[in-house]
Motif scaffolding. Structure first.
Motif, short mmCIF file in Angstrom:
data_model
loop_
_atom_site.label_atom_id
_atom_site.label_comp_id
_atom_site.label_asym_id
_atom_site.label_seq_id
_atom_site.Cartn_x
_atom_site.Cartn_y
_atom_site.Cartn_z
N GLN A 118 0.83 -1.20 0.00
CA GLN A 118 0.00 0.00 0.00
C GLN A 118 0.86 1.26 0.00
N ILE A 119 1.94 1.25 0.77
CA ILE A 119 2.86 2.40 0.78
C ILE A 119 3.42 2.64 -0.61
N HIS A 120 3.84 1.58 -1.28
CA HIS A 120 4.40 1.73 -2.62
C HIS A 120 3.33 2.28 -3.59
N ALA A 121 2.08 1.89 -3.40
CA ALA A 121 1.01 2.40 -4.26
C ALA A 121 0.74 3.88 -3.99
N TRP A 122 0.85 4.29 -2.74
CA TRP A 122 0.60 5.68 -2.38
C TRP A 122 1.73 6.63 -2.82
N THR A 123 2.96 6.13 -2.82
CA THR A 123 4.13 7.00 -2.95
C THR A 123 4.11 7.91 -4.18
#
Length: 274
Positions: A118-123
């Motif tokens: 999820q963090i990678h998708a948000w970044t």
């Protein structure tokens, strides 16, 4: 914790019961809520609302439960008695479901490897629009994350036993009635591990935005082994990074958090990263 910064349900609070109606398509959350209430009613009655009824297949699924007395612990300074009661309830909750039953409970959602994804998708969306201080902390967090190994599901280990996890560390879900603490909100519950659930509480914005939780005193009430302590440190960093992204979703025209929250969270993350 929820990996999305919006509500999934509506509550109808009545004198003797709560009717929790989930949004369309939120059948999984409703099912987890009902399973948790029935499990806890069987194995730790009184710790959580008693299940009163459900409609799990409706277009907008519903769970009906008893209404608990008490006031949320979020937004207030906790004295030693309240902190002890919170830790006691959390410990009781984690141990409530017997091991043979817990093995049949699916893992909770938003596990560490899911949060990394999820963090990678948000970044790409969030990183370009934050200020210098927040961006620097975010970059440090992302660099740490790249070498953390948390993108893989943690291996089962006998010294990190499975527990029943509520899945949400918001202190608003812990109700103090003057003598004990009870728990509500189980839509993200499931089989988990103690370090991750404890990190959910210590790193949740509700534990520091208003009146900071005494984290060291709280964690000191749990007898964690070396493996659990190591995982706790990793999970606290991960969840602090998640929360740095979450607070950056605030709408400037209708903020959910006080001014400066993102800068404060950036400082919290830097301290956890050392």
């Amino acid at each position: 914790m929820s990996a999305v910064p919006w509500s999934t349900h509506a509550l109808d609070l009545r004198s003797d019961r709560v009717v929790k109606t989930f949004l369309r398509g939120r059948h999984d959350e409703c099912g987890r809520e009902w399973r948790a209430l029935t499990l806890l009613d069987a194995h730790a009655p009184g710790l959580a609302p008693a299940p009163r009824g459900s409609d799990l297949t409706a277009e907008q699924p519903v769970v009906v439960m008893s209404r608990l007395p008490g006031e949320p612990l979020r937004g207030r300074p906790l004295d030693a008695r309240q902190l002890a009661a919170l830790a006691a309830t959390v410990g009781e909750l984690y141990a409530a479901v017997p091991a043979e039953v817990l093995r049949t409970v699916p893992p909770r959602p938003n596990r560490p490897e899911r949060l990394v994804a999820q963090i990678h998708a948000w970044t790409p969306d969030v990183r370009p629009r934050v200020g210098a201080e927040v961006g620097a902390a975010m970059d440090r967090g992302l660099a740490w994350l790249a070498g953390s190994g948390l993108e893989r599901a943690p291996a089962a280990a006998p010294d990190v036993p499975a527990v029943f996890g509520p899945g949400d560390g918001n202190l608003a879900n812990y109700l103090w009635d003057g003598a004990r603490v009870r728990v509500v909100d189980f839509e993200d519950s499931g089989r988990s591990e103690r370090p991750f659930e404890l990190a959910e509480i210590t790193e949740h914005a509700g534990s520091w935005v208003e009146h900071p939780l005494d984290v060291e005193a709280f964690l000191g009430r749990f007898d964690l082994g070396a493996a659990e302590r190591a995982r706790l440190g990793q999970y606290r960093r991960l969840l602090a990074l998640v929360w740095l992204f979450l607070v950056c979703f605030d709408d400037p025209e209708n903020p959910r958090n006080p001014p400066g929250t993102a800068d404060r969270q950036a400082g919290r993350l830097r301290r956890l990263l050392g």
